[in-house]
Design an enzyme around this catalytic site. Structure first.
Site, mmCIF file in Angstrom:
data_model
loop_
_atom_site.group_PDB
_atom_site.id
_atom_site.type_symbol
_atom_site.label_atom_id
_atom_site.label_comp_id
_atom_site.label_asym_id
_atom_site.label_seq_id
_atom_site.Cartn_x
_atom_site.Cartn_y
_atom_site.Cartn_z
ATOM 1 N N ASN A 1 -0.739 -13.311 16.212
ATOM 2 C CA ASN A 1 -1.267 -14.194 17.253
ATOM 3 C C ASN A 1 -2.280 -13.505 18.167
ATOM 4 O O ASN A 1 -2.585 -13.974 19.263
ATOM 5 C CB ASN A 1 -0.131 -14.811 18.080
ATOM 6 C CG ASN A 1 -0.527 -16.154 18.659
ATOM 7 O OD1 ASN A 1 -1.214 -16.939 18.008
ATOM 8 N ND2 ASN A 1 -0.132 -16.428 19.893
ATOM 9 N N ARG A 2 -2.821 -12.373 17.693
ATOM 10 C CA ARG A 2 -3.996 -11.748 18.311
ATOM 11 C C ARG A 2 -5.092 -11.570 17.267
ATOM 12 O O ARG A 2 -6.052 -10.865 17.483
ATOM 13 C CB ARG A 2 -3.643 -10.356 18.896
ATOM 14 C CG ARG A 2 -2.571 -10.338 19.960
ATOM 15 C CD ARG A 2 -3.040 -10.963 21.275
ATOM 16 N NE ARG A 2 -2.059 -10.761 22.337
ATOM 17 C CZ ARG A 2 -0.960 -11.495 22.503
ATOM 18 N NH1 ARG A 2 -0.697 -12.477 21.666
ATOM 19 N NH2 ARG A 2 -0.127 -11.255 23.501
ATOM 20 N N GLU B 1 11.301 -13.977 16.969
ATOM 21 C CA GLU B 1 11.522 -15.232 17.713
ATOM 22 C C GLU B 1 12.219 -16.259 16.815
ATOM 23 O O GLU B 1 11.645 -17.276 16.424
ATOM 24 C CB GLU B 1 10.175 -15.730 18.256
ATOM 25 C CG GLU B 1 9.552 -14.737 19.228
ATOM 26 C CD GLU B 1 8.103 -15.052 19.612
ATOM 27 O OE1 GLU B 1 7.606 -16.147 19.286
ATOM 28 O OE2 GLU B 1 7.472 -14.181 20.251
ATOM 29 N N GLU C 1 6.650 -22.355 24.239
ATOM 30 C CA GLU C 1 7.516 -21.172 24.364
ATOM 31 C C GLU C 1 8.916 -21.720 24.600
ATOM 32 O O GLU C 1 9.226 -22.212 25.688
ATOM 33 C CB GLU C 1 7.071 -20.290 25.539
ATOM 34 C CG GLU C 1 5.704 -19.636 25.367
ATOM 35 C CD GLU C 1 5.729 -18.428 24.449
ATOM 36 O OE1 GLU C 1 6.826 -17.997 24.039
ATOM 37 O OE2 GLU C 1 4.641 -17.906 24.142
ATOM 38 N N ARG D 1 8.200 -7.490 15.612
ATOM 39 C CA ARG D 1 7.364 -8.595 16.075
ATOM 40 C C ARG D 1 6.203 -8.919 15.132
ATOM 41 O O ARG D 1 5.889 -10.073 14.878
ATOM 42 C CB ARG D 1 6.819 -8.221 17.463
ATOM 43 C CG ARG D 1 5.710 -9.092 18.014
ATOM 44 C CD ARG D 1 5.242 -8.525 19.347
ATOM 45 N NE ARG D 1 3.975 -9.099 19.792
ATOM 46 C CZ ARG D 1 3.849 -10.166 20.580
ATOM 47 N NH1 ARG D 1 4.924 -10.812 20.985
ATOM 48 N NH2 ARG D 1 2.671 -10.600 20.948
ATOM 49 N N HIS E 1 6.771 -20.768 19.725
ATOM 50 C CA HIS E 1 7.145 -19.381 19.994
ATOM 51 C C HIS E 1 8.393 -19.370 20.887
ATOM 52 O O HIS E 1 8.931 -20.416 21.226
ATOM 53 C CB HIS E 1 5.995 -18.659 20.716
ATOM 54 C CG HIS E 1 4.780 -18.420 19.873
ATOM 55 N ND1 HIS E 1 4.406 -17.165 19.452
ATOM 56 C CD2 HIS E 1 3.847 -19.270 19.373
ATOM 57 C CE1 HIS E 1 3.306 -17.258 18.718
ATOM 58 N NE2 HIS E 1 2.939 -18.522 18.665
ATOM 59 N N SER E 2 8.826 -18.183 21.272
ATOM 60 C CA SER E 2 9.841 -18.043 22.319
ATOM 61 C C SER E 2 9.593 -16.682 22.981
ATOM 62 O O SER E 2 8.933 -15.830 22.386
ATOM 63 C CB SER E 2 11.255 -18.095 21.717
ATOM 64 O OG SER E 2 11.565 -16.906 21.007
ATOM 65 N N TYR E 3 10.055 -16.440 24.196
ATOM 66 C CA TYR E 3 10.846 -17.314 25.031
ATOM 67 C C TYR E 3 10.107 -17.497 26.347
ATOM 68 O O TYR E 3 9.139 -16.807 26.597
ATOM 69 C CB TYR E 3 12.232 -16.687 25.296
ATOM 70 C CG TYR E 3 12.164 -15.346 26.027
ATOM 71 C CD1 TYR E 3 12.321 -15.257 27.411
ATOM 72 C CD2 TYR E 3 11.911 -14.155 25.334
ATOM 73 C CE1 TYR E 3 12.258 -14.038 28.082
ATOM 74 C CE2 TYR E 3 11.830 -12.939 26.004
ATOM 75 C CZ TYR E 3 12.004 -12.889 27.373
ATOM 76 O OH TYR E 3 11.917 -11.676 28.032
ATOM 77 N N HIS F 1 5.784 -14.686 15.446
ATOM 78 C CA HIS F 1 6.379 -13.396 15.816
ATOM 79 C C HIS F 1 7.783 -13.307 15.228
ATOM 80 O O HIS F 1 8.617 -14.174 15.455
ATOM 81 C CB HIS F 1 6.387 -13.229 17.331
ATOM 82 C CG HIS F 1 5.011 -13.113 17.904
ATOM 83 N ND1 HIS F 1 4.593 -13.818 19.014
ATOM 84 C CD2 HIS F 1 3.934 -12.380 17.498
ATOM 85 C CE1 HIS F 1 3.325 -13.517 19.266
ATOM 86 N NE2 HIS F 1 2.907 -12.646 18.364
#
Length: 417
Positions: free
Chosen positions: A251-252, A179, A378, A234, A304-306, A176
């Site tokens: 990520n989908r 991030e 995350e 994103r 990833h975050s957060y 993303h």
């Protein structure tokens, strides 16, 4: 002196992504207690341009949960009034998003070139991938596993001592675009690997016995866009016929319960699953590489975050993975190890029950390919800065995450299959 100041100001300006559009935007944290509250959040989402930070979209908001979202300056009063009228408890996490964006660069000394304790733009990271491979030929090699939608090469670093038939761990960062702490960690990992090899017994053993495939930025086009146009972007930057909306949530976009839950079929949504699994050149390149190297890849780690969580499959279903007990105990040990340095508390567990249902994720896909150890980190923080973690926290974030990753790698090495 004036010339020097002008140069410093110019370099700072070029280091900062554009932030003017975010002047006066606020980030709210709201307690959602029941169905009535859910209706209020849905009403906000349909009447205003709300940018959901956590969870990723309105469809993932549940009763008895906390939701973080960003609101445009002109809508803040109306949003606040609606929350008050309906008696939702809330706090303003960030009162001016533009100021927070500028405060990210809180170390101020902008050195030219690459730095492990600063956020680096893509050009700098790209040059670094070549440099780190050139300077450490015995430990690092660079290859291209594909190109992005906009034609940028996707560089993969292979880190480890040359030896035939080695098992491997695949790591990626920057799914993303916004991030930024995520790519910072992948760079830090490579740095620590080459810096401590031959000096530190555990890292030396890991690199002697394992290869680490490190993809420093998955969503390069999106990352570039966050530096040049929209810091809060994103998705990818792909376009398609029939819509003016840009990008897919990478990520989908994997074939793991694709688009069933926690993902959107609307191309304008931040969680758009894409027209088909692996429709994105970036996810296809990643998936192809893993498929082609499946016999050697024993673990998959994505950053990833957060929210400070360590998640494992599944996210697309509440069903538990076959080795749930093992994954849970490994996650528990890793978060304990992570906390030992700076006291940073992580929660852990299967994605669906620990955070929310979300289909099409890379960790679920990797697990379903037969990779027994698949985890999503995350990273920091829990929302005070959200996606805008200050540079002054890069070092501590990476140091503590490094401890967890080394523990997990050592475990994988002891439990090869």
């Amino acid at each position: 002196m004036l010339v020097f100041l002008a140069l410093v100001t110019a370099s700072l300006a070029s280091a900062h992504p554009p932030s003017e559009p975010f002047e006066g935007h606020e980030v709210f944290r709201v307690q959602v207690e029941d169905e009535n509250h859910l209706d209020v959040i849905r009403e906000l989402a349909s009447n205003y341009q709300i940018d959901f930070w956590k969870p990723d979209s309105v469809i993932q908001v549940q009763a008895r949960s906390i939701v973080d979202f960003s609101v445009k300056a002109e809508d803040c009063v109306a949003v606040e009034d609606l929350l008050k009228q309906n008696k939702l408890q809330y706090e303003v996490l960030i009162s001016n998003l533009r100021n927070e964006m500028e405060a990210q660069f809180d170390t101020w000394s902008r050195a030219a070139g690459h730095s492990y304790t600063k956020y680096n733009d893509w050009e700098t990271i790209e040059a670094w991938t070549q440099q780190v491979a050139n300077e450490n030929p015995d430990l690092v090699s660079r290859s291209v596993i594909g190109t992005t939608f906009e034609g940028r090469p996707m560089y993969l670093l292979k880190v480890g001592k040359a030896k035939p038939n080695k098992p491997a761990i695949f790591m990626d960062c920057g799914f993303h675009a916004r991030e930024w702490i995520s790519p910072a960690f992948c760079q830090w990992f490579v740095r620590e690997a080459v810096r401590t090899y031959g000096q530190e017994i555990h890292m030396t053993e890991l690199l002697d016995e394992l290869d680490f495939y490190v993809l420093p930025v998955v969503n390069i086009d999106g990352y570039v866009y966050t530096w040049t146009k929209d810091r809060m972007w994103r998705k990818t930057r792909s376009t398609q016929a029939g819509t003016s909306c840009v990008g897919t949530d990478p990520n989908r976009n994997f074939a793991a319960g694709w688009c069933e839950v926690g993902a959107s079929t609307n191309p304008c949504s931040d969680t758009y699953c894409g027209p088909a699994p692996e429709s994105e050149k970036e996810t296809k390149a990643l998936a192809d590489f893993i498929r082609n190297n499946l016999s050697s890849i024993k673990a998959y780690l994505t950053f990833h975050s957060y929210s400070q969580m360590l998640l494992y499959p599944y996210s697309y279903t509440y069903n538990l993975p076959k080795n749930n007990v093992e994954l849970n105990s490994l996650a528990k040990a890793a978060v304990k190890e992570l906390a030992s340095l700076h006291g940073t508390k992580y929660t852990y567990g299967p994605g669906a029950s620990t955070i929310y249902l979300a289909a099409g994720g890379s960790d679920d896909w990797a697990y379903d390919q037969g990779i027994k150890y698949a985890f999503t980190f995350e990273l920091r923080d829990r929302g005070r800065h959200g996606f805008l973690l200050p540079e002054s926290q890069i070092r501590a974030t990476c140091e503590e995450t490094m401890l967890a990753v080394k523990l997990m790698a050592a475990y994988v090495l002891e439990h090869l299959y």
